[in-house]
Motif scaffolding. Structure first.
Motif, mmCIF file in Angstrom:
data_model
loop_
_atom_site.group_PDB
_atom_site.id
_atom_site.type_symbol
_atom_site.label_atom_id
_atom_site.label_comp_id
_atom_site.label_asym_id
_atom_site.label_seq_id
_atom_site.Cartn_x
_atom_site.Cartn_y
_atom_site.Cartn_z
ATOM 1 N N ALA A 157 -3.826 16.049 28.567
ATOM 2 C CA ALA A 157 -4.364 17.357 28.056
ATOM 3 C C ALA A 157 -5.771 17.178 27.398
ATOM 4 N N VAL A 158 -6.469 18.343 27.682
ATOM 5 C CA VAL A 158 -7.789 18.473 27.296
ATOM 6 C C VAL A 158 -8.016 19.825 26.672
ATOM 7 N N GLU A 159 -8.123 19.627 25.320
ATOM 8 C CA GLU A 159 -8.376 20.888 24.626
ATOM 9 C C GLU A 159 -9.634 21.715 24.946
ATOM 10 N N GLU A 160 -9.499 23.140 25.134
ATOM 11 C CA GLU A 160 -10.920 23.718 25.434
ATOM 12 C C GLU A 160 -11.801 23.539 24.332
ATOM 13 N N GLY A 161 -13.162 23.347 24.995
ATOM 14 C CA GLY A 161 -14.075 23.173 24.090
ATOM 15 C C GLY A 161 -14.323 21.730 23.626
ATOM 16 N N GLU A 162 -13.351 20.833 23.885
ATOM 17 C CA GLU A 162 -13.378 19.659 23.151
ATOM 18 C C GLU A 162 -13.856 18.751 24.121
ATOM 19 N N PRO A 163 -14.777 17.580 23.708
ATOM 20 C CA PRO A 163 -15.476 16.594 24.505
ATOM 21 C C PRO A 163 -14.573 15.767 25.427
ATOM 22 N N LEU A 164 -14.951 15.553 26.281
ATOM 23 C CA LEU A 164 -14.278 14.509 27.128
ATOM 24 C C LEU A 164 -14.345 12.869 26.908
ATOM 25 N N VAL A 165 -13.687 12.167 26.484
ATOM 26 C CA VAL A 165 -13.996 10.867 26.125
ATOM 27 C C VAL A 165 -13.198 9.931 27.008
ATOM 28 N N ILE A 166 -13.780 9.071 27.757
ATOM 29 C CA ILE A 166 -13.266 7.917 28.684
ATOM 30 C C ILE A 166 -13.513 6.775 27.805
ATOM 31 N N ARG A 167 -12.649 5.982 28.055
ATOM 32 C CA ARG A 167 -12.500 4.789 27.530
ATOM 33 C C ARG A 167 -11.858 3.589 28.395
#
Length: 554
Positions: A87-97
Motif C-alpha cells: 500500500a502506498v498512500e496518495e501523496g506520500e513518498p516512496l521509501v525503499i530500504r
C-alpha cells in the motif's frame, strides 16, 4: 525523483545522509575517493545483488534507504506495487530500504512493507536510470527500443492493439472449435450410444427427489396399512364407536326431555359424533393418500435405480442428467454441422488477420518515418560530442511471427558504426566505455520528449574527453536536467560547472579507519573544487579565475 539517500555501513561509508533536488546535480572527487560506492549503495536499494562484501568491516549489517517523490496515482509504478500487496498512500513518498547482513542474506522493504529483490528490480527502471560503461539496461536493451521510438514519433498503436485482441480471440475460438470437433469425432460412437441411452431414459430435473419421496411414502403405507384398517373398524364397524354413539343419540332423543341432564348428555354425544365423523373423514383421506400399490412401488424403485446408475456412469448428480443429455446432444449436433461452423470461424479469423495486418502496416510506416527523424536528431548530437566519424541508425524490420504483438509486427533496434566503412552493430558490442556514454547522452537528448525514469544518473560520461567536447556534454546534460532530475559523476570541470548542486566525495583516514564521506559544497568550496579539477593538486589563482569563468558562463 530521488529526494534522499541514507547509507549505513556500506564498504567505507559509515554513515551518510544526502538530500537531492531538481535539476543537475554533480558528484566529484579524486580518483579512488569512493564514487562507485555511492552508486553501488543506490543499486543495492534498487534490487542489486545483496553481497555481504558490501558490509563495512566490523559492522553487523549494511542499510541503504532511498526516498523518492510520491508515485502518480494509477500509474504503472503504483499498479505494480498494488498488485504486490504494498500500500502506498496518495501523496506520500516512496521509501525503499535494503538490509544486507555481514553473514549473508538480505531483506528489502517498500514503505516498511517487506518486498522481494525481484520486485525492487522490477520497479527500479521506473525510478532511476543509471548509465555507465557497464550498463546493460535502458537504452542498451533492444527490448525497449520499439517503445522509445514510438514515444519519440508519437506512434499510435491503439488500433493495432484492438485488432490484435480481436484476432487472438477469433483464433482461440477457432482452436477451441477444432479441438472440440476432433475430440467429438474420436468419441462419435460413444456419443451416439450415450445420447440414445439418455434420450431413452428421458431424465427430468428433480425427478430423483420426487421418486424417492413417493417410495418412502408407499413403504410407510405398507407398514401401517393394518393399523389403518383396525382404526377404521373401531370407528365404522357394527360394534364401532361411531355406531354406538349414534345409537345412544337416538335413544336420548326419545327421553331427553325428561331431565335436563339427559339433554346435556345428548348435546355432548352430538359433539362427539361430529368429531368422530371428522376423524372418520380424515382416516379415509389418509387411507387414500397412503394407498399401497406394490406394482407402483416396484416401478418407482426400478426408475430410481436406473437414474442413479446412469448418474454414476456419467459421474454427475441425478438432477444433472437432463442437462448432460442436452450437452451431449449439442456436441453431436456441432459435430454434424462441424465443417460449416469451422468455415465460419476460419472466415472470422481471416477478417481479423486482415484488419490486424492493415493496422500493423500503418504503424510500421509511422515507425519508419519516426526512425528517419530520430536518426537525424541523433546525428546532430554526435559531432559536438566528438563522435563525428560515427553513424547511428534505427532499424525497423519485420519481426518473426512468434514476436507479433499488440504493438505490431516490427522489430526495432538502435545500431551504430563508430568508423567510416565499419559495419553497423548494436551499441553494446561496438562502443568503448567513453563512446558508449556519449552515444547514450546523444540518444537521451534526442529522445528527451519521450520521457523515462524521473531520475537519471550518468557515471563518468566525460571519461577521456575535455575542452569543447566536455563543454558540449555539460550543455546537453544541463538541457536534459530541465526535464528530469539528473545526477552526474564527473571528472570534467566543464560539466561540474553546470551543476545546480555540487557534492564532493572524499576519503579520510584517522590512522586506524578509512572512511568515505560526501558533503554538499558552498559556492566558495565549489569554486575551489572546480579549480582543483582544472589544475590538479596545486590550486593556482589562474585555475580559480578559470573556475569563476566556467561557473559564470554555465
Amino acid at each position: 525523483m530521488l529526494t534522499a539517500l541514507s547509507i549505513r555501513d556500506v564498504v567505507l561509508i559509515e554513515a551518510l545522509d544526502l538530500d537531492f533536488g531538481q535539476g543537475l546535480g554533480v558528484l566529484t572527487g579524486e580518483t579512488g575517493a569512493g564514487k562507485s560506492i555511492l552508486l553501488d549503495a543506490l543499486g543495492l536499494a534498487l534490487g542489486g545483488r545483496g553481497d555481504s562484501g558490501l558490509v563495512r568491516h566490523g559492522a553487523g549489517q549494511a542499510i541503504v534507504t532511498a526516498s523518492f517523490a510520491a508515485p502518480a496515482p494509477g500509474g504503472r509504478l503504483a499498479t505494480i506495487l498494488d498488485d504486490a500487496g504494498i500500500a502506498v498512500e496518495e501523496g506520500e513518498p516512496l521509501v525503499i530500504r535494503r538490509q544486507v547482513k555481514a553473514d549473508g542474506g538480505s531483506r528489502g522493504f517498500v514503505n516498511n512493507q517487506p518486498a522481494s529483490a525481484a520486485l525492487l528490480r522490477e520497479i527500479a527502471p521506473m525510478l532511476v536510470e543509471i548509465h555507465g560503461q557497464h550498463d546493460d539496461r535502458g537504452l542498451l536493451n533492444p527490448r525497449g527500443h520499439r517503445m522509445m521510438l514510438d514515444g519519440f514519433g508519437r506512434v499510435d498503436t491503439g488500433a493495432t492493439a484492438a485488432a490484435w485482441t480481436t484476432l487472438r480471440e477469433a483464433e482461440a475460438r477457432l482452436a477451441e472449435a477444432r479441438e472440440e470437433i476432433e475430440t467429438a469425432a474420436r468419441d462419435r460412437e460413444w456419443l451416439d450410444h450415450a445420447v440414445a441411452e439418455l434420450t431413452r431414459l428421458a431424465p427430468e430435473p428433480g425427478e430423483e427427489e420426487t421418486l424417492a419421496d413417493r417410495r418412502r411414502t408407499m413403504q410407510r403405507s405398507e407398514k401401517i396399512a393394518g393399523e389403518l384398517d383396525a382404526a377404521e373398524t373401531c370407528l365404522q364397524g357394527s360394534d364401532g364407536a361411531l355406531a354406538g354413539l349414534r345409537q345412544a343419540a337416538r335413544v336420548l332423543e326419545r327421553i331427553g326431555e325428561d331431565h335436563p341432564a339427559l339433554a346435556e348428555a345428548l348435546a355432548a354425544i352430538d359433539r362427539a359424533v361430529i368429531e368422530a365423523s371428522l376423524a372418520e373423514d380424515r382416516l379415509v383421506e389418509a387411507q387414500r393418500e397412503l394407498a399401497y400399490d406394490p406394482r407402483a412401488l416396484e416401478e418407482d424403485e426400478a426408475r430410481l435405480f436406473e437414474l442413479r446408475g446412469m448418474a454414476r456412469k456419467h459421474r454427475v448428480q441425478p438432477d444433472d442428467l437432463a442437462a448432460l443429455t442436452e450437452e451431449l446432444r449439442g456436441r453431436l449436433e456441432r459435430l454434424d454441422a462441424g465443417e460449416e461452423g469451422i468455415a465460419r470461424l476460419e472466415a472470422a479469423v481471416a477478417r481479423a488477420r486482415t484488419t490486424y495486418d492493415q493496422a500493423a502496416a500503418l504503424v510500421s510506416q509511422a515507425r519508419q518515418a519516426a526512425a528517419i527523424r530520430l536518426d537525424q536528431a541523433v546525428k546532430g548530437e554526435l559531432t559536438p560530442l566528438k563522435l563525428d566519424a560515427a553513424r547511428f541508425r534505427t532499424v525497423v524490420a519485420a519481426a518473426e511471427p512468434s514476436q507479433w504483438s499488440a504493438a505490431g509486427k516490427d522489430r526495432v533496434e538502435f545500431e551504430i558504426s563508430t568508423n567510416p566503412g565499419a559495419p553497423f552493430a548494436p551499441l553494446m558490442k561496438i562502443a568503448s566505455g567513453g563512446e558508449l556514454s556519449r552515444f547514450i547522452l546523444a540518444l537521451k537528448v534526442a529522445l528527451a520528449e519521450e520521457g523515462g525514469a524521473a531520475t537519471m544518473i550518468f557515471d563518468e560520461i566525460d571519461r577521456g574527453v575535455g575542452g569543447a567536447v566536455a563543454s558540449a556534454i555539460g550543455d546537453r546534460l544541463h538541457r536534459l536536467a530541465t526535464r528530469t532530475q539528473l545526477l552526474v559523476v564527473t571528472h570534467s570541470p566543464q560539466v561540474a560547472a553546470r551543476g545546480a548542486a555540487h557534492l564532493l566525495i572524499a576519503k579520510s583516514h584517522d590512522g586506524t579507519v578509512t572512511r568515505t564521506g560526501v558533503r554538499p559544497l558552498s559556492h566558495a568550496e565549489r569554486r575551489e573544487e572546480i579549480a582543483r579539477m582544472l589544475s590538479g593538486a596545486t590550486i593556482t589563482d589562474e585555475a580559480r579565475a578559470q573556475a569563476d569563468r566556467l561557473i559564470e558562463t554555465a
